[in-house]
Design a protein around this motif. Sequence first.
Motif, PDB file in Angstrom:
ATOM      1  N   SER A   1      49.224  25.181  33.767  1.00 47.96           N
ATOM      2  CA  SER A   1      49.419  23.831  33.229  1.00 47.96           C
ATOM      3  C   SER A   1      48.729  23.625  31.887  1.00 47.96           C
ATOM      4  O   SER A   1      48.962  22.621  31.229  1.00 47.96           O
ATOM      5  N   PHE A   2      47.887  24.577  31.465  1.00 47.01           N
ATOM      6  CA  PHE A   2      47.231  24.453  30.166  1.00 47.01           C
ATOM      7  C   PHE A   2      47.514  25.646  29.254  1.00 47.01           C
ATOM      8  O   PHE A   2      47.015  25.685  28.129  1.00 47.01           O
ATOM      9  N   CYS A   3      48.297  26.613  29.717  1.00 52.34           N
ATOM     10  CA  CYS A   3      48.636  27.773  28.884  1.00 52.34           C
ATOM     11  C   CYS A   3      49.965  27.549  28.168  1.00 52.34           C
ATOM     12  O   CYS A   3      50.938  27.121  28.793  1.00 52.34           O
ATOM     13  N   ARG A   4      49.984  27.884  26.904  1.00 57.44           N
ATOM     14  CA  ARG A   4      51.266  27.921  26.209  1.00 57.44           C
ATOM     15  C   ARG A   4      51.923  29.259  26.498  1.00 57.44           C
ATOM     16  O   ARG A   4      51.315  30.318  26.296  1.00 57.44           O
ATOM     17  N   VAL A   5      53.146  29.232  27.000  1.00 59.43           N
ATOM     18  CA  VAL A   5      53.841  30.460  27.374  1.00 59.43           C
ATOM     19  C   VAL A   5      54.676  30.948  26.197  1.00 59.43           C
ATOM     20  O   VAL A   5      55.531  30.222  25.679  1.00 59.43           O
ATOM     21  N   LEU A   6      54.419  32.181  25.776  1.00 61.06           N
ATOM     22  CA  LEU A   6      55.128  32.776  24.645  1.00 61.06           C
ATOM     23  C   LEU A   6      55.748  34.107  25.068  1.00 61.06           C
ATOM     24  O   LEU A   6      55.157  34.845  25.857  1.00 61.06           O
ATOM     25  N   PRO A   7      56.909  34.441  24.548  1.00 60.63           N
ATOM     26  CA  PRO A   7      57.512  35.734  24.863  1.00 60.63           C
ATOM     27  C   PRO A   7      56.920  36.838  23.992  1.00 60.63           C
ATOM     28  O   PRO A   7      56.383  36.586  22.905  1.00 60.63           O
ATOM     29  N   ALA A   8      57.008  38.050  24.489  1.00 56.58           N
ATOM     30  CA  ALA A   8      56.625  39.229  23.704  1.00 56.58           C
ATOM     31  C   ALA A   8      57.795  40.204  23.728  1.00 56.58           C
ATOM     32  O   ALA A   8      58.407  40.425  24.775  1.00 56.58           O
ATOM     33  N   LYS A   9      58.115  40.781  22.594  1.00 60.01           N
ATOM     34  CA  LYS A   9      59.258  41.690  22.511  1.00 60.01           C
ATOM     35  C   LYS A   9      58.875  43.129  22.817  1.00 60.01           C
ATOM     36  O   LYS A   9      59.726  43.935  23.192  1.00 60.01           O
ATOM     37  N   THR A  10      57.592  43.462  22.604  1.00 58.80           N
ATOM     38  CA  THR A  10      57.128  44.825  22.832  1.00 58.80           C
ATOM     39  C   THR A  10      55.736  44.774  23.456  1.00 58.80           C
ATOM     40  O   THR A  10      55.172  43.694  23.673  1.00 58.80           O
ATOM     41  N   PHE A  11      55.174  45.950  23.709  1.00 56.87           N
ATOM     42  CA  PHE A  11      53.802  46.040  24.219  1.00 56.87           C
ATOM     43  C   PHE A  11      52.783  46.092  23.076  1.00 56.87           C
ATOM     44  O   PHE A  11      51.583  46.204  23.329  1.00 56.87           O
ATOM     45  N   ARG A  12      53.240  46.012  21.840  1.00 59.22           N
ATOM     46  CA  ARG A  12      52.319  45.984  20.707  1.00 59.22           C
ATOM     47  C   ARG A  12      51.642  44.618  20.591  1.00 59.22           C
ATOM     48  O   ARG A  12      52.059  43.644  21.211  1.00 59.22           O
ATOM     49  N   GLU A  13      50.619  44.560  19.793  1.00 60.90           N
ATOM     50  CA  GLU A  13      49.924  43.296  19.581  1.00 60.90           C
ATOM     51  C   GLU A  13      50.828  42.303  18.849  1.00 60.90           C
ATOM     52  O   GLU A  13      51.528  42.659  17.902  1.00 60.90           O
ATOM     53  N   HIS A  14      50.823  41.063  19.314  1.00 61.28           N
ATOM     54  CA  HIS A  14      51.606  40.000  18.700  1.00 61.28           C
ATOM     55  C   HIS A  14      50.668  38.971  18.073  1.00 61.28           C
ATOM     56  O   HIS A  14      49.489  38.882  18.417  1.00 61.28           O
ATOM     57  N   VAL A  15      51.218  38.192  17.174  1.00 59.43           N
ATOM     58  CA  VAL A  15      50.440  37.168  16.494  1.00 59.43           C
ATOM     59  C   VAL A  15      51.138  35.828  16.648  1.00 59.43           C
ATOM     60  O   VAL A  15      52.308  35.676  16.284  1.00 59.43           O
ATOM     61  N   ALA A  16      50.420  34.867  17.204  1.00 58.32           N
ATOM     62  CA  ALA A  16      50.914  33.487  17.267  1.00 58.32           C
ATOM     63  C   ALA A  16      50.325  32.729  16.086  1.00 58.32           C
ATOM     64  O   ALA A  16      49.138  32.866  15.777  1.00 58.32           O
ATOM     65  N   ILE A  17      51.144  31.943  15.423  1.00 58.19           N
ATOM     66  CA  ILE A  17      50.718  31.226  14.220  1.00 58.19           C
ATOM     67  C   ILE A  17      50.706  29.730  14.482  1.00 58.19           C
ATOM     68  O   ILE A  17      51.662  29.176  15.033  1.00 58.19           O
TER      69      ILE A  17
END
Length: 257
Positions: A1-17
């Motif tokens: 209820s407090f997490c923003r859910v984001l998709p990931a396309k790969t197992f590499r590190e992702h960056v949320a802006i």
Amino acid sequence: SFCRVLPAKTFREHVAIRLNEGSNFDQVVGGELKHGVLTEETIRYRVDSYGKILKLDRSAIVNDDLQILTQLPQLIARSAARKVSDVVYAVLTDADGFFSLAHKNLLTEATSALSFSSLADAVKLLRLQKDADGLPLDIVPKVLLVPPSLEATARALLASQELNQTGDLAPTGNPLSSLNLVLEVEPRLEDDSSTAWYLFGGPMDQPMIASFLNGQEAPTIETADPGPEFLGLAWRGYIDFGAALGDYRAAVKATGV
């Protein structure tokens, strides 16, 4: 209820802006709009695979007195859901430096024990948070997170309509009851601390990030080859998931001691 859910396309590190608009609205004079400046803050996250395989020998399949065949997929799904919670709360309770006096999101010492006054202080800290340019973020408190030891206290604080107060003409209403906070009770917090509790903004304020590979939040459950030496069947389940700390300004921690 407090997490923003984001998709990931790969197992590499992702960056949320997270974008910040560098100035407030100005009065329009002479029909001319002034230019604003966009700045950005980044949050890094990645997903990993978690899974298990369960085997059932032939005799259990033939007997199937307890309808094991129908229970196994459910057990695997429940195990996946527990693992998601394990990861989220492991990240939260190991948040060194995320909660601090410098970040203005930490309450400590005996006065931080869950009570009317300490929860009011946490609400105040959350509402006073500002962006990098010193402008109010207007974060609205949404979620109160407590361990089981504090559940009764938390429910009393949020559900009580009146407060016991002394003094002539002192108000007795409970202003916290109208905040409409969502109460989350998490047993995993108890192992870290039975006195610490948290207050969060909503998912779009992104106090934390939960990420699933290709946005698939449900685990994959399928039959598997148990091997030629094993007489029976096997099921495997896996989920690709990760969690990361987000914006410290959308979260407040109270140590309770």
